[in-house]
Motif scaffolding. Structure first.
Motif, PDB file in Angstrom:
ATOM      1  N   LEU A  59      44.898 -31.818   4.807  1.00 60.02           N
ATOM      2  CA  LEU A  59      45.047 -33.231   4.472  1.00 60.02           C
ATOM      3  C   LEU A  59      43.900 -33.714   3.587  1.00 60.02           C
ATOM      4  O   LEU A  59      42.772 -33.246   3.722  1.00 60.02           O
ATOM      5  CB  LEU A  59      45.049 -34.061   5.748  1.00 60.02           C
ATOM      6  N   PRO A  60      44.163 -34.700   2.718  1.00 61.30           N
ATOM      7  CA  PRO A  60      43.074 -35.290   1.947  1.00 61.30           C
ATOM      8  C   PRO A  60      42.427 -36.488   2.647  1.00 61.30           C
ATOM      9  O   PRO A  60      41.289 -36.848   2.354  1.00 61.30           O
ATOM     10  CB  PRO A  60      43.767 -35.738   0.655  1.00 61.30           C
ATOM     11  N   THR A  61      43.165 -37.120   3.561  1.00 58.68           N
ATOM     12  CA  THR A  61      42.649 -38.323   4.244  1.00 58.68           C
ATOM     13  C   THR A  61      43.052 -38.332   5.714  1.00 58.68           C
ATOM     14  O   THR A  61      44.027 -37.696   6.112  1.00 58.68           O
ATOM     15  CB  THR A  61      43.202 -39.614   3.585  1.00 58.68           C
ATOM     16  N   ALA A  62      42.297 -39.090   6.484  1.00 50.16           N
ATOM     17  CA  ALA A  62      42.616 -39.272   7.902  1.00 50.16           C
ATOM     18  C   ALA A  62      41.963 -40.551   8.384  1.00 50.16           C
ATOM     19  O   ALA A  62      40.921 -40.973   7.871  1.00 50.16           O
ATOM     20  CB  ALA A  62      42.122 -38.095   8.731  1.00 50.16           C
ATOM     21  N   PHE A  63      42.574 -41.196   9.354  1.00 51.84           N
ATOM     22  CA  PHE A  63      41.909 -42.278  10.101  1.00 51.84           C
ATOM     23  C   PHE A  63      41.141 -41.614  11.237  1.00 51.84           C
ATOM     24  O   PHE A  63      41.728 -40.883  12.037  1.00 51.84           O
ATOM     25  CB  PHE A  63      42.928 -43.270  10.676  1.00 51.84           C
ATOM     26  N   VAL A  64      39.838 -41.853  11.300  1.00 53.99           N
ATOM     27  CA  VAL A  64      39.019 -41.238  12.330  1.00 53.99           C
ATOM     28  C   VAL A  64      38.350 -42.309  13.184  1.00 53.99           C
ATOM     29  O   VAL A  64      38.208 -43.460  12.768  1.00 53.99           O
ATOM     30  CB  VAL A  64      37.944 -40.310  11.721  1.00 53.99           C
ATOM     31  N   VAL A  65      37.955 -41.903  14.398  1.00 56.65           N
ATOM     32  CA  VAL A  65      37.336 -42.808  15.354  1.00 56.65           C
ATOM     33  C   VAL A  65      35.942 -42.285  15.679  1.00 56.65           C
ATOM     34  O   VAL A  65      35.793 -41.162  16.174  1.00 56.65           O
ATOM     35  CB  VAL A  65      38.160 -42.898  16.657  1.00 56.65           C
ATOM     36  N   LYS A  66      34.925 -43.076  15.376  1.00 59.90           N
ATOM     37  CA  LYS A  66      33.553 -42.643  15.608  1.00 59.90           C
ATOM     38  C   LYS A  66      33.031 -43.144  16.946  1.00 59.90           C
ATOM     39  O   LYS A  66      33.615 -44.003  17.570  1.00 59.90           O
ATOM     40  CB  LYS A  66      32.651 -43.141  14.461  1.00 59.90           C
TER      41      LYS A  66
END
Length: 382
Positions: free
Chosen positions: A375-382
């Motif tokens: 994938l080129p993008t992702a929603f991530v949670v820090k």
């Protein structure tokens, strides 16, 4: 001379034996190949006939679901044309289609850390829920034709977009990263796949539409149907049509609305292509006919009135016997979890969810059964 003649005769005999042996092997190979091809043809014919009966049988619901499902795929779209004419396809998709919500997100409906209603708790108040030490809660969802997981993040400021920027110039010279790599490289703990991208060969090296990361526009080539999905600096989920805008107009939109992290997906239905993004805007669900879409693996992001973010990922395409979730399924689940705004993201084999060192949901292909597509993008949670 007698000895020499016997030797030559012996060698000639050996040569003839080798030739006969070679011909015999060739005949055997030919027969095996013929049987193999015949078997393949028979299996194909049987499957084609079975699918023809399925498509033209008494169940119009099954027929409509089949057409809607394959039209949403990249590689199997042609199957609809095997069994139906273009006019029939248009009629079927018209019976299972989605309307369009033109309203912009009303950010005043989201009250992050608003404690004025704490004395009146409800099912969607983060103050009454149990979260783990990371402020995350995961629940299993079982639908009619899918299995999925919902991840609720109490603090929306923890969500951002992770990317592989700079991008590949030709879509192939640089590949994307699996979801776990995107999450770990960002110093995050969880994530889901992001927006649309060039998926030829599954290189995943270049996105489509719009990408904003930490306030920086990393990609900005809007196409018809594109919808921006992302967070502003007040940590409110913004969902807005950008498909009719120029790159300059999109740049102004990002600045004026203080968009900090965003990707895009498509809202488009031309009879042969079905992509949908907007599910719920300001508490209003997108109107649908029938199931609204086919059934496939899905990835959804939404936000409740208290600011908590809802991530929803499903399986499909034969995984554990499941075909996937429809648009109607997604809207139903997001309403159940109190989403004021919700959007569908890139799905299919890209759909994946990762948390705390393991995949909660993965792509459905065998090769990526324990990982994700690149994938080129992702929603991530820090």
């Amino acid at each position: 001379m007698g000895v020499q003649g016997n030797k030559e005769e012996h060698q000639g005999g050996e040569l003839m034996a080798e030739v006969k042996k070679s011909k015999k092997v060739t005949r055997i190979i030919g027969r095996v190949f013929t049987v193999f091809i015949s078997t393949i043809v028979m299996i194909f014919a049987a499957l084609y006939s079975a699918m023809w009966v399925f498509c033209h049988g008494p169940s119009t619901a099954a027929r409509d679901l089949f057409v809607g499902t394959v039209l949403e795929t990249g590689a199997m779209k042609f199957l609809a044309g095997w069994y139906f004419s273009k006019d029939e396809i248009l009629q079927i998709t018209g019976n299972n289609s989605m309307g369009h919500l033109d309203n912009d997100v009303d950010t005043s409906l989201i009250n992050i850390n608003d404690k004025k209603n704490d004395d009146k708790p409800d099912d969607n108040n983060s103050e009454t829920e149990e979260f783990d030490e990371n402020g995350i809660r995961i629940e299993n969802i079982t639908g009619r034709s899918y299995m999925g997981k919902v991840m609720i993040i109490k603090d929306p400021s923890k969500l951002s977009v992770a990317t592989i920027y700079p991008w590949s110039d030709d879509n192939k010279s640089k590949s994307g990263d699996t979801l776990d790599t995107l999450v770990n490289n960002a110093g995050a703990i969880a994530g889901i796949n992001g927006g649309e991208y060039f998926s030829d060969g599954n290189w995943g090296g270049k996105p489509k539409g719009l990408v904003v990361c930490n306030g920086e526009i990393q990609y900005n080539i809007p196409q018809p149907g594109d919808v921006m999905v992302g967070f502003n600096k007040d940590n409110i989920l913004v969902i807005k049509d950008i498909g009719n805008m120029s790159s300059e107009q999109v740049e102004s939109l990002v600045k004026e609305n203080n968009i900090r992290d965003a990707v895009s997906f498509k809202d488009i239905d031309d009879g042969d292509t079905n992509h949908f993004t907007k599910l719920i805007i300001n508490g209003e669900a997108t109107p649908i006919n029938g199931n609204g879409s086919g059934a496939n693996p899905r990835t959804v992001i939404g936000q409740r009135k208290d600011g908590a973010v809802i991530l929803f990922v499903t399986d499909g395409r034969g995984h554990e016997g499941h075909i996937g979730a429809t648009a109607a399924d997604l809207i139903s689940v997001m309403q159940e979890y109190g989403a004021v705004n919700a959007a569908n993201l890139d799905g299919g084999s890209s759909s994946s969810m990762y948390y705390n060192g393991q995949y909660e949901m993965t792509s459905v292909t065998l090769y990526y059964s324990t990982s994700s597509w690149k994938l080129p993008t992702a929603f991530v949670v820090k």
